[in-house]
Scaffold this motif. Structure first.
Motif, PDB file in Angstrom:
ATOM      1  N   SER A   1      -4.248   4.699  -2.935  1.00  0.00           N
ATOM      2  CA  SER A   1      -3.873   3.554  -2.108  1.00  0.00           C
ATOM      3  C   SER A   1      -4.952   3.362  -1.052  1.00  0.00           C
ATOM      4  O   SER A   1      -5.478   4.327  -0.509  1.00  0.00           O
ATOM      5  N   TRP A   2      -5.293   2.116  -0.784  1.00  0.00           N
ATOM      6  CA  TRP A   2      -6.322   1.843   0.216  1.00  0.00           C
ATOM      7  C   TRP A   2      -5.895   0.716   1.139  1.00  0.00           C
ATOM      8  O   TRP A   2      -5.090  -0.145   0.782  1.00  0.00           O
ATOM      9  N   MET A   3      -6.439   0.759   2.340  1.00  0.00           N
ATOM     10  CA  MET A   3      -6.122  -0.241   3.346  1.00  0.00           C
ATOM     11  C   MET A   3      -7.375  -0.507   4.167  1.00  0.00           C
ATOM     12  O   MET A   3      -8.036   0.420   4.633  1.00  0.00           O
ATOM     13  N   ILE A   4      -7.717  -1.780   4.323  1.00  0.00           N
ATOM     14  CA  ILE A   4      -8.873  -2.190   5.124  1.00  0.00           C
ATOM     15  C   ILE A   4      -8.350  -3.008   6.301  1.00  0.00           C
ATOM     16  O   ILE A   4      -7.690  -4.039   6.104  1.00  0.00           O
ATOM     17  N   ASN A   5      -8.623  -2.554   7.507  1.00  0.00           N
ATOM     18  CA  ASN A   5      -8.193  -3.260   8.718  1.00  0.00           C
ATOM     19  C   ASN A   5      -9.401  -3.904   9.379  1.00  0.00           C
ATOM     20  O   ASN A   5     -10.410  -3.239   9.602  1.00  0.00           O
ATOM     21  N   GLY A   6      -9.292  -5.179   9.725  1.00  0.00           N
ATOM     22  CA  GLY A   6     -10.364  -5.881  10.422  1.00  0.00           C
ATOM     23  C   GLY A   6      -9.852  -6.480  11.717  1.00  0.00           C
ATOM     24  O   GLY A   6      -8.723  -6.975  11.776  1.00  0.00           O
ATOM     25  N   LYS A   7     -10.656  -6.457  12.764  1.00  0.00           N
ATOM     26  CA  LYS A   7     -10.214  -6.961  14.064  1.00  0.00           C
ATOM     27  C   LYS A   7     -10.177  -8.488  14.064  1.00  0.00           C
ATOM     28  O   LYS A   7     -10.979  -9.149  13.420  1.00  0.00           O
ATOM     29  N   MET A   8      -9.235  -9.023  14.817  1.00  0.00           N
ATOM     30  CA  MET A   8      -9.158 -10.451  15.043  1.00  0.00           C
ATOM     31  C   MET A   8      -8.602 -10.656  16.455  1.00  0.00           C
ATOM     32  O   MET A   8      -8.202  -9.715  17.113  1.00  0.00           O
ATOM     33  N   PHE A   9      -8.575 -11.896  16.897  1.00  0.00           N
ATOM     34  CA  PHE A   9      -8.168 -12.172  18.274  1.00  0.00           C
ATOM     35  C   PHE A   9      -7.166 -13.310  18.298  1.00  0.00           C
ATOM     36  O   PHE A   9      -7.344 -14.324  17.630  1.00  0.00           O
TER      37      PHE A   9
ATOM     38  N   ASP B   1     -16.106  -0.044  -5.639  1.00  0.00           N
ATOM     39  CA  ASP B   1     -15.635   0.533  -6.907  1.00  0.00           C
ATOM     40  C   ASP B   1     -14.117   0.672  -6.906  1.00  0.00           C
ATOM     41  O   ASP B   1     -13.446   0.394  -7.915  1.00  0.00           O
ATOM     42  N   LEU B   2     -13.573   1.110  -5.781  1.00  0.00           N
ATOM     43  CA  LEU B   2     -12.129   1.287  -5.682  1.00  0.00           C
ATOM     44  C   LEU B   2     -11.403  -0.060  -5.744  1.00  0.00           C
ATOM     45  O   LEU B   2     -10.378  -0.191  -6.423  1.00  0.00           O
ATOM     46  N   ILE B   3     -11.955  -1.054  -5.078  1.00  0.00           N
ATOM     47  CA  ILE B   3     -11.364  -2.397  -5.106  1.00  0.00           C
ATOM     48  C   ILE B   3     -11.392  -2.951  -6.530  1.00  0.00           C
ATOM     49  O   ILE B   3     -10.407  -3.543  -7.004  1.00  0.00           O
ATOM     50  N   ASP B   4     -12.510  -2.746  -7.231  1.00  0.00           N
ATOM     51  CA  ASP B   4     -12.637  -3.255  -8.598  1.00  0.00           C
ATOM     52  C   ASP B   4     -11.677  -2.561  -9.560  1.00  0.00           C
ATOM     53  O   ASP B   4     -11.363  -3.110 -10.628  1.00  0.00           O
ATOM     54  N   ASN B   5     -11.247  -1.361  -9.209  1.00  0.00           N
ATOM     55  CA  ASN B   5     -10.287  -0.623 -10.036  1.00  0.00           C
ATOM     56  C   ASN B   5      -8.848  -0.864  -9.609  1.00  0.00           C
ATOM     57  O   ASN B   5      -7.951  -0.097  -9.965  1.00  0.00           O
ATOM     58  N   THR B   6      -8.644  -1.913  -8.835  1.00  0.00           N
ATOM     59  CA  THR B   6      -7.300  -2.284  -8.383  1.00  0.00           C
ATOM     60  C   THR B   6      -6.935  -3.641  -8.963  1.00  0.00           C
ATOM     61  O   THR B   6      -7.687  -4.606  -8.798  1.00  0.00           O
ATOM     62  N   PRO B   7      -5.827  -3.758  -9.676  1.00  0.00           N
ATOM     63  CA  PRO B   7      -5.421  -5.071 -10.205  1.00  0.00           C
ATOM     64  C   PRO B   7      -5.283  -6.096  -9.079  1.00  0.00           C
ATOM     65  O   PRO B   7      -4.709  -5.800  -8.030  1.00  0.00           O
ATOM     66  N   LYS B   8      -5.816  -7.293  -9.287  1.00  0.00           N
ATOM     67  CA  LYS B   8      -5.763  -8.330  -8.247  1.00  0.00           C
ATOM     68  C   LYS B   8      -4.336  -8.703  -7.870  1.00  0.00           C
ATOM     69  O   LYS B   8      -4.066  -9.129  -6.743  1.00  0.00           O
TER      70      LYS B   8
ATOM     71  N   SER C   1       0.841  -1.186   0.000  1.00  0.00           N
ATOM     72  CA  SER C   1       0.000   0.000   0.000  1.00  0.00           C
ATOM     73  C   SER C   1       0.881   1.243   0.000  1.00  0.00           C
ATOM     74  O   SER C   1       1.977   1.241  -0.565  1.00  0.00           O
ATOM     75  N   ALA C   2       0.419   2.290   0.658  1.00  0.00           N
ATOM     76  CA  ALA C   2       1.180   3.529   0.731  1.00  0.00           C
ATOM     77  C   ALA C   2       2.147   3.490   1.901  1.00  0.00           C
ATOM     78  O   ALA C   2       1.966   2.746   2.869  1.00  0.00           O
ATOM     79  N   ILE C   3       3.180   4.298   1.814  1.00  0.00           N
ATOM     80  CA  ILE C   3       4.125   4.467   2.908  1.00  0.00           C
ATOM     81  C   ILE C   3       4.377   5.960   3.070  1.00  0.00           C
ATOM     82  O   ILE C   3       4.408   6.705   2.083  1.00  0.00           O
ATOM     83  N   ALA C   4       4.513   6.392   4.310  1.00  0.00           N
ATOM     84  CA  ALA C   4       4.706   7.806   4.614  1.00  0.00           C
ATOM     85  C   ALA C   4       6.063   8.014   5.263  1.00  0.00           C
ATOM     86  O   ALA C   4       6.439   7.272   6.172  1.00  0.00           O
ATOM     87  N   PHE C   5       6.787   9.030   4.801  1.00  0.00           N
ATOM     88  CA  PHE C   5       8.042   9.427   5.418  1.00  0.00           C
ATOM     89  C   PHE C   5       7.913  10.849   5.934  1.00  0.00           C
ATOM     90  O   PHE C   5       7.440  11.744   5.222  1.00  0.00           O
ATOM     91  N   THR C   6       8.339  11.053   7.167  1.00  0.00           N
ATOM     92  CA  THR C   6       8.355  12.389   7.756  1.00  0.00           C
ATOM     93  C   THR C   6       9.789  12.916   7.731  1.00  0.00           C
ATOM     94  O   THR C   6      10.726  12.239   7.291  1.00  0.00           O
TER      95      THR C   6
ATOM     96  N   CYS D   1      -5.287  -7.189   7.714  1.00  0.00           N
ATOM     97  CA  CYS D   1      -5.316  -6.014   6.854  1.00  0.00           C
ATOM     98  C   CYS D   1      -5.203  -6.430   5.389  1.00  0.00           C
ATOM     99  O   CYS D   1      -4.423  -7.324   5.051  1.00  0.00           O
ATOM    100  N   VAL D   2      -5.993  -5.796   4.533  1.00  0.00           N
ATOM    101  CA  VAL D   2      -5.878  -5.969   3.085  1.00  0.00           C
ATOM    102  C   VAL D   2      -5.501  -4.627   2.479  1.00  0.00           C
ATOM    103  O   VAL D   2      -6.079  -3.596   2.827  1.00  0.00           O
ATOM    104  N   VAL D   3      -4.491  -4.638   1.617  1.00  0.00           N
ATOM    105  CA  VAL D   3      -3.996  -3.395   1.026  1.00  0.00           C
ATOM    106  C   VAL D   3      -3.956  -3.516  -0.487  1.00  0.00           C
ATOM    107  O   VAL D   3      -3.890  -4.613  -1.048  1.00  0.00           O
ATOM    108  N   GLY D   4      -3.981  -2.361  -1.141  1.00  0.00           N
ATOM    109  CA  GLY D   4      -3.868  -2.315  -2.592  1.00  0.00           C
ATOM    110  C   GLY D   4      -3.639  -0.900  -3.076  1.00  0.00           C
ATOM    111  O   GLY D   4      -3.849   0.075  -2.341  1.00  0.00           O
ATOM    112  N   VAL D   5      -3.189  -0.791  -4.311  1.00  0.00           N
ATOM    113  CA  VAL D   5      -3.020   0.507  -4.977  1.00  0.00           C
ATOM    114  C   VAL D   5      -3.776   0.434  -6.296  1.00  0.00           C
ATOM    115  O   VAL D   5      -3.520  -0.451  -7.120  1.00  0.00           O
ATOM    116  N   SER D   6      -4.706   1.348  -6.492  1.00  0.00           N
ATOM    117  CA  SER D   6      -5.561   1.317  -7.686  1.00  0.00           C
ATOM    118  C   SER D   6      -4.751   1.591  -8.949  1.00  0.00           C
ATOM    119  O   SER D   6      -3.633   2.111  -8.897  1.00  0.00           O
TER     120      SER D   6
END
Length: 479
Positions: free
Chosen positions: A278-286, A335-342, A69-74, A232-237
């Protein structure tokens, strides 16, 4: 049996020749093996190259990954990347960050965090880029012959000083398998191995064996499973139409964070250059706590398997949020997921752990415990600086340098892991207290307190001591 050694003895000087006797050979220049060609491994290689230290990189994958996905630098790391001559490369592939907007899935706005002040205050805007783009930029700065792909570490052996015929200072040997040569093993020798091979490090496991053989007690906590409660599932459209996604027209990157109404998930949307999101989906687990070492080992094995889940598991999490609204022109997350290559969608685990054991005599870990790219780069600054100053290649001098490295970095790395954990709580924990804390953090925090907190986070912006310094451009100077 194939064998590769990092031995290119420097020609002796006249003075050296006068002194050479059998068993009194001149010490070779420092040689390093880096295990792992991720961001930490590549940055370390670039720094070693600038320090004049020879190295090779061993990577178990047959080819470099194009997912992420995306990465940020400060400014914390942008200053040293500037010193290395990488800033223009970073600027070309990134967008400057302006703000983070946090909303609930039902559209309620929680608040907005400003980010535009960083350039004036610390000398750089925060830079947001696609991880694959960053990898390509770093790979362009490393000679291809320095990276040996498809090399899976099987064994690491430390040789005491004076017992290796190739070098009187002692060496360390790495034995690897190769997925292209099933019946061959490869051996590499150097004075030091740097493990940059991630949370489930093969180098760490071999290092534990060596320490155990030496009678060194490794803390029980180092064998415990990683703590993780989010997957977490990540992707870049692919490039999108700016008329449909108008945020792409803006000169800055504006994060959108959508929190599920039951806080069991959150979604991050990050506009990038070249009209991508870039998108990221986070889901809880235990994950239950381990009661003994055998249970801990089992959980580690299960976690390792889970860290490489495939398309089916990724699709399951995507489907949970597919119908949720995007903040862009009545589009949906689907829509965003569908516009992202698998091929660039991947599932990973968000995990953290602070290891107490970072090194033996000739083995050291970098970016340990899944601390992220920023901490790996800061590790590399300290480590390479110390390697550049080594008085000799003896086990004693290298071990002393590695002790100083851990001492310099341990508390900062520990704070980073803690901050990451607290950030996860802030976005996912339920309860009236957490509701109040989110409202205060994202909406009602006084500007002076926000600036003071940011100044503390950005206070240390280290650079390498052996390269020409870069100006400290911000109004708030580094310490």
């Amino acid at each position: 049996m194939a064998s590769t050694q990092l031995h290119q003895r420097r020609p002796p000087s006249t003075t050296d020749q006068d002194q050479i006797t059998p068993g009194n050979e001149p010490e070779q220049p420092l040689k390093v093996i880096i295990v792992g060609s991720g961001i930490g491994g590549l940055i370390t290689a670039i720094m070693l190259d600038r320090a004049g230290i020879d190295y090779v990189i061993l990577e178990k994958r047959p080819q470099h990954s194009t997912i992420g996905s995306a990465i940020a630098f400060t400014a914390v790391v942008l200053r040293v990347l500037d010193q290395l001559g990488l800033y223009e490369d970073i600027h070309a592939i990134s967008k400057d960050f302006s703000q983070t907007r946090i909303t609930m899935a039902d559209g309620r706005e929680i608040g907005i965090l400003d980010g535009l002040f960083t350039q004036e205050r610390y000398g750089y805007y925060n830079a947001i880029m696609a991880r694959p783009d960053l990898m390509n930029a770093l790979l362009s700065r490393v000679a291809p012959n320095k990276i040996h792909m498809g090399k899976k570490v099987l064994e690491v052996t430390e040789h005491p000083d004076g017992q290796t015929k190739n070098d009187p200072a002692g060496m360390v040997t790495v034995r690897c398998s190769d997925n292209r040569h099933v019946f061959f093993f490869f051996r590499y020798q150097a004075h030091l191995v740097i493990g940059c091979d991630g949370a489930y490090s093969a180098v760490r496991q071999r290092m534990y064996q060596i320490l155990k053989e030496k009678g060194v007690n490794v803390p029980k906590a180092d064998f415990a499973p990683f703590r993780f409660d989010m997957h977490c599932v990540v992707g870049v459209s692919k490039p999108l139409d700016p008329e449909v996604y108008p945020t792409l027209k803006k000169p800055y990157c504006e994060f959108e964070v959508i929190l599920g109404n039951d806080l069991s998930y959150n979604i991050w949307l990050m506009p990038l250059n070249n009209n991508r999101i870039s998108w990221m989906i986070n889901g809880k687990m235990f994950t239950p706590k381990a009661n003994n070492r055998e249970e801990a080992k089992r959980q580690l094995e299960e976690n390792f398997k889970a860290s490489e889940w495939g398309e089916e598991a990724a699709e399951e999490l995507c489907n949970m949020v597919r119908d949720f609204a995007c903040p862009y022109n009545n589009t949906t997350i689907g829509d965003l997921i569908d516009n992202t290559p698998k091929t660039v969608i991947s599932k990973v685990m968000l995990e953290d752990k602070m290891f107490e054991t970072w090194h033996s005599d000739r083995i050291v870990l970098l970016g340990d415990g899944g601390q992220g790219a920023t901490q790996a780069i800061l590790d590399a600054v300290v480590l390479v600086d110390l390697l550049h100053e080594l008085p000799s290649n003896s086990a004693k001098d290298i071990s002393n340098a590695l002790k100083r490295y851990q001492s310099k970095r341990f508390e900062t790395a520990k704070a980073a892991v803690s901050a990451s954990r607290q950030g996860g709580y802030l976005f996912s924990e339920k309860g009236w207290f957490m509701d109040l804390l989110r409202a205060f953090t994202f909406k009602y925090m006084p500007r002076w307190l926000y600036m003071m907190t940011s100044d503390r986070i950005q206070a240390s912006r280290p650079i390498l001591s052996f390269l020409p310094p870069v100006p400290d451009r911000g109004s708030v100077k580094a310490i």
